[in-house]
Motif scaffolding. Sequence first.
Motif, PDB file in Angstrom:
ATOM      1  N   LEU A   1       0.976  -1.203  -0.016  1.00  0.00           N
ATOM      2  CA  LEU A   1       0.094  -0.192   0.025  1.00  0.00           C
ATOM      3  C   LEU A   1       0.837   1.204  -0.056  1.00  0.00           C
ATOM      4  CD1 LEU A   1      -2.582   1.551   0.297  1.00  0.00           C
ATOM      5  CD2 LEU A   1      -2.432   1.192   2.606  1.00  0.00           C
ATOM      6  N   ALA A   2       2.066   1.303   0.873  1.00  0.00           N
ATOM      7  CA  ALA A   2       2.791   2.371   0.933  1.00  0.00           C
ATOM      8  C   ALA A   2       3.425   2.790  -0.432  1.00  0.00           C
ATOM      9  CB  ALA A   2       3.786   2.177   2.043  1.00  0.00           C
ATOM     10  N   GLU A   3       4.246   1.774  -1.004  1.00  0.00           N
ATOM     11  CA  GLU A   3       5.117   1.852  -2.071  1.00  0.00           C
ATOM     12  C   GLU A   3       4.281   1.678  -3.516  1.00  0.00           C
ATOM     13  OE1 GLU A   3       8.230  -1.041  -1.118  1.00  0.00           O
ATOM     14  OE2 GLU A   3       8.774  -0.317   0.716  1.00  0.00           O
ATOM     15  N   LEU A   4       3.210   1.105  -3.473  1.00  0.00           N
ATOM     16  CA  LEU A   4       2.585   0.846  -4.663  1.00  0.00           C
ATOM     17  C   LEU A   4       3.523  -0.212  -5.613  1.00  0.00           C
ATOM     18  CD1 LEU A   4       0.610   3.938  -5.626  1.00  0.00           C
ATOM     19  CD2 LEU A   4      -0.129   1.981  -4.466  1.00  0.00           C
ATOM     20  N   SER A   5       4.327  -0.918  -4.935  1.00  0.00           N
ATOM     21  CA  SER A   5       4.948  -2.109  -5.521  1.00  0.00           C
ATOM     22  C   SER A   5       4.297  -3.212  -5.545  1.00  0.00           C
ATOM     23  CB  SER A   5       6.514  -2.375  -4.728  1.00  0.00           C
ATOM     24  OG  SER A   5       6.338  -2.419  -3.403  1.00  0.00           O
ATOM     25  N   SER A   6       4.713  -4.399  -6.581  1.00  0.00           N
ATOM     26  CA  SER A   6       3.756  -5.474  -6.192  1.00  0.00           C
ATOM     27  C   SER A   6       4.711  -6.658  -7.114  1.00  0.00           C
ATOM     28  CB  SER A   6       2.533  -5.388  -7.250  1.00  0.00           C
ATOM     29  OG  SER A   6       2.892  -5.315  -8.667  1.00  0.00           O
ATOM     30  N   ARG A   7       4.225  -7.875  -6.664  1.00  0.00           N
ATOM     31  CA  ARG A   7       4.707  -9.057  -7.833  1.00  0.00           C
ATOM     32  C   ARG A   7       3.480  -9.897  -8.017  1.00  0.00           C
ATOM     33  NH1 ARG A   7       6.362 -14.134  -5.315  1.00  0.00           N
ATOM     34  NH2 ARG A   7       5.651 -14.517  -3.207  1.00  0.00           N
ATOM     35  N   THR A   8       3.683 -10.764  -9.199  1.00  0.00           N
ATOM     36  CA  THR A   8       2.470 -11.438  -9.402  1.00  0.00           C
ATOM     37  C   THR A   8       3.017 -12.838  -8.984  1.00  0.00           C
ATOM     38  OG1 THR A   8       1.869 -10.361 -11.359  1.00  0.00           O
ATOM     39  CG2 THR A   8       1.353 -12.664 -11.447  1.00  0.00           C
ATOM     40  N   VAL A   9       2.211 -13.703  -8.020  1.00  0.00           N
ATOM     41  CA  VAL A   9       2.485 -14.943  -7.442  1.00  0.00           C
ATOM     42  C   VAL A   9       2.237 -16.170  -8.280  1.00  0.00           C
ATOM     43  CG1 VAL A   9       1.795 -16.302  -5.455  1.00  0.00           C
ATOM     44  CG2 VAL A   9       2.117 -13.855  -5.294  1.00  0.00           C
ATOM     45  N   ALA A  10       1.035 -16.056  -9.086  1.00  0.00           N
ATOM     46  CA  ALA A  10       0.582 -17.372  -9.776  1.00  0.00           C
ATOM     47  C   ALA A  10      -0.465 -16.888 -10.489  1.00  0.00           C
ATOM     48  CB  ALA A  10       0.071 -18.338  -8.662  1.00  0.00           C
ATOM     49  N   CYS A  11      -0.405 -17.727 -11.764  1.00  0.00           N
ATOM     50  CA  CYS A  11      -1.712 -17.329 -12.815  1.00  0.00           C
ATOM     51  C   CYS A  11      -2.326 -18.555 -13.049  1.00  0.00           C
ATOM     52  CB  CYS A  11      -1.201 -16.702 -13.853  1.00  0.00           C
ATOM     53  SG  CYS A  11      -0.397 -15.157 -13.587  1.00  0.00           S
ATOM     54  N   VAL A  12      -3.615 -18.596 -13.533  1.00  0.00           N
ATOM     55  CA  VAL A  12      -4.469 -19.863 -14.181  1.00  0.00           C
ATOM     56  C   VAL A  12      -4.949 -19.391 -15.492  1.00  0.00           C
ATOM     57  CG1 VAL A  12      -6.277 -19.341 -12.718  1.00  0.00           C
ATOM     58  CG2 VAL A  12      -6.160 -21.586 -13.513  1.00  0.00           C
ATOM     59  N   ALA A  13      -5.045 -20.035 -16.187  1.00  0.00           N
ATOM     60  CA  ALA A  13      -5.427 -19.840 -17.711  1.00  0.00           C
ATOM     61  C   ALA A  13      -7.079 -19.793 -17.822  1.00  0.00           C
ATOM     62  CB  ALA A  13      -5.106 -20.837 -18.601  1.00  0.00           C
ATOM     63  N   ALA A  14      -7.751 -18.954 -18.418  1.00  0.00           N
ATOM     64  CA  ALA A  14      -9.036 -18.833 -18.601  1.00  0.00           C
ATOM     65  C   ALA A  14      -9.694 -20.197 -19.127  1.00  0.00           C
ATOM     66  CB  ALA A  14      -9.447 -17.735 -19.554  1.00  0.00           C
ATOM     67  N   PRO A  15     -10.629 -20.554 -18.575  1.00  0.00           N
ATOM     68  CA  PRO A  15     -11.777 -19.911 -17.952  1.00  0.00           C
ATOM     69  C   PRO A  15     -11.485 -20.096 -16.316  1.00  0.00           C
ATOM     70  CG  PRO A  15     -12.636 -21.866 -18.536  1.00  0.00           C
ATOM     71  CD  PRO A  15     -11.273 -22.024 -19.296  1.00  0.00           C
ATOM     72  N   GLY A  16     -10.432 -20.738 -15.732  1.00  0.00           N
ATOM     73  CA  GLY A  16     -10.117 -20.786 -14.610  1.00  0.00           C
ATOM     74  C   GLY A  16      -9.885 -19.484 -14.167  1.00  0.00           C
ATOM     75  N   TYR A  17      -9.782 -19.243 -12.652  1.00  0.00           N
ATOM     76  CA  TYR A  17      -9.607 -17.949 -12.051  1.00  0.00           C
ATOM     77  C   TYR A  17      -9.239 -18.177 -10.716  1.00  0.00           C
ATOM     78  CZ  TYR A  17     -14.436 -18.729 -10.119  1.00  0.00           C
ATOM     79  OH  TYR A  17     -15.568 -19.291  -9.510  1.00  0.00           O
ATOM     80  N   ILE A  18      -8.556 -17.260 -10.146  1.00  0.00           N
ATOM     81  CA  ILE A  18      -8.146 -17.036  -8.627  1.00  0.00           C
ATOM     82  C   ILE A  18      -8.997 -16.381  -7.798  1.00  0.00           C
ATOM     83  CG2 ILE A  18      -6.236 -16.043  -7.391  1.00  0.00           C
ATOM     84  CD1 ILE A  18      -4.282 -17.148  -9.464  1.00  0.00           C
ATOM     85  N   ALA A  19      -9.024 -16.971  -6.487  1.00  0.00           N
ATOM     86  CA  ALA A  19     -10.235 -16.146  -5.537  1.00  0.00           C
ATOM     87  C   ALA A  19      -9.532 -16.220  -4.074  1.00  0.00           C
ATOM     88  CB  ALA A  19     -11.277 -16.842  -5.756  1.00  0.00           C
ATOM     89  N   ASP A  20     -10.320 -15.695  -3.198  1.00  0.00           N
ATOM     90  CA  ASP A  20     -10.012 -15.954  -1.930  1.00  0.00           C
ATOM     91  C   ASP A  20      -8.692 -15.701  -1.356  1.00  0.00           C
ATOM     92  OD1 ASP A  20     -12.747 -17.230  -1.705  1.00  0.00           O
ATOM     93  OD2 ASP A  20     -11.712 -19.112  -2.643  1.00  0.00           O
ATOM     94  N   PRO A  21      -8.061 -14.528  -1.517  1.00  0.00           N
ATOM     95  CA  PRO A  21      -6.875 -14.084  -0.966  1.00  0.00           C
ATOM     96  C   PRO A  21      -7.069 -14.035   0.576  1.00  0.00           C
ATOM     97  CG  PRO A  21      -7.492 -12.405  -2.356  1.00  0.00           C
ATOM     98  CD  PRO A  21      -8.675 -13.538  -2.441  1.00  0.00           C
ATOM     99  N   VAL A  22      -6.194 -14.518   1.436  1.00  0.00           N
ATOM    100  CA  VAL A  22      -6.009 -14.163   2.870  1.00  0.00           C
ATOM    101  C   VAL A  22      -4.592 -13.893   3.113  1.00  0.00           C
ATOM    102  CG1 VAL A  22      -6.559 -15.297   5.122  1.00  0.00           C
ATOM    103  CG2 VAL A  22      -8.042 -15.637   3.311  1.00  0.00           C
ATOM    104  N   VAL A  23      -4.148 -12.796   3.579  1.00  0.00           N
ATOM    105  CA  VAL A  23      -2.757 -12.400   4.024  1.00  0.00           C
ATOM    106  C   VAL A  23      -2.502 -12.671   5.245  1.00  0.00           C
ATOM    107  CG1 VAL A  23      -1.226 -10.623   3.438  1.00  0.00           C
ATOM    108  CG2 VAL A  23      -2.892 -10.822   1.602  1.00  0.00           C
ATOM    109  N   SER A  24      -1.219 -13.211   5.605  1.00  0.00           N
ATOM    110  CA  SER A  24      -0.998 -13.131   7.108  1.00  0.00           C
ATOM    111  C   SER A  24       0.287 -12.306   7.369  1.00  0.00           C
ATOM    112  CB  SER A  24      -0.703 -14.513   7.530  1.00  0.00           C
ATOM    113  OG  SER A  24       0.271 -15.071   6.863  1.00  0.00           O
ATOM    114  N   ALA A  25       0.936 -12.296   8.095  1.00  0.00           N
ATOM    115  CA  ALA A  25       2.124 -11.639   8.522  1.00  0.00           C
ATOM    116  C   ALA A  25       3.294 -12.239   7.766  1.00  0.00           C
ATOM    117  CB  ALA A  25       2.800 -11.794  10.070  1.00  0.00           C
TER     118      ALA A  25
END
Length: 375
Positions: A184-208
């Motif tokens: 949030l502070a730096e607006l930097s990111s990385r892509t962790v994983a991808c799935v091809a359509a029509p599949g999709y990624i959901a339910d992200p839960v972040v911990s420490a």
Amino acid sequence: MRRTTVAVGVLLLLGVAGCSSSDNTSGKPPVGTPPPPPSSATPPAQTNTAVPVWAKVLRQPVDGQHLVTQQRKYVVTRGSDEAGTTTIADKSRKKVIVRHVPAKGFVAQSPVVIDDNWALIEDIRSEGSDPEIRVVRYDLGTGRVGGIGKLPRVSEPEIGAYDGTFAYSSTDAKNRSCLVVASLAELSSRTVACVAAPGYIADPVVSADSVTFSEITAPETAGRCKRVLIASLSGGPARPVPAATKCIQWSGASVGGATIWSEVAASDPDQYQSKAYLRESADAPARALGAVATDTILACGNWILWETRTVGASGEESFQINRWTAGLAKPQRIYTGKPGIALTPMTCQDNTVYVEAADLSASPTYTEAISAPAS
């Protein structure tokens, strides 16, 4: 998608997450670097296993303001108006810093990602022929609103957050649904994983220290599968959590190498209740934890928490909150609600758990936000 719907009206506010919301098989998934950002909060070195005392944070009428989260400096509430006006106030000065009113046709979506200096607010328009997700970032020093820089655009309304680190789904140039972890502070990111359509990624839960998410493949076929994966915030590929029952994993949370997740099949009669399991490490055997209210598993501090639901002889529901951390032989129950008291899904901020309890049988009806330390 996770049912983190905005608190506009008590039915939306109190809807316990269920399968129809997250396991959307109605069609194509919505519209995908530098090193990952570190978590802004570090869990304490030692964990206090004494049952915590719940503190009362905010009591309001059902049609009043509802707590979204509370941070060291700020308190975030959302109104019961149709669009869900979001207010961020400075706790010490008792001054409103942000009053965010969604554009016409849009509604605010929980959660709000917040740290000492910034807040991320999401609005969605799901009705009509032109669905859209809008995400803005507020400067809490000035109250000014801006964009999210060069971050990949948000394509699913689910945003998992742990203080200033957040994760969400995006669609990349290859039309794949991808999990993005961002700062949030730096607006930097990385892509962790991808799935091809029509599949999709959901339910992200972040911990420490990690992000847990689900991956749905072949959603409209007999071979459809939903599995839970984990990725470290420090980098590296995502790894799947071996399921107890093939292809029906729902959502989960991980911290310190341990994972708790739930499994529920489309054929199960009670979609609002799942079977929960624990692995204390990646290669440990799965331990059954019994029933869990679907989509309520959360990591906070060194703990993983979840809600359970019981139904009395008269059909009246009651809710409980349980938690587990490394070293405990069995989960602890830390909250037992009276019959008729409904709970929202929990949130975590600054190693503190927040949840809202609503008494719809009282006259007048009311909601009360409560908190407990997770250290």
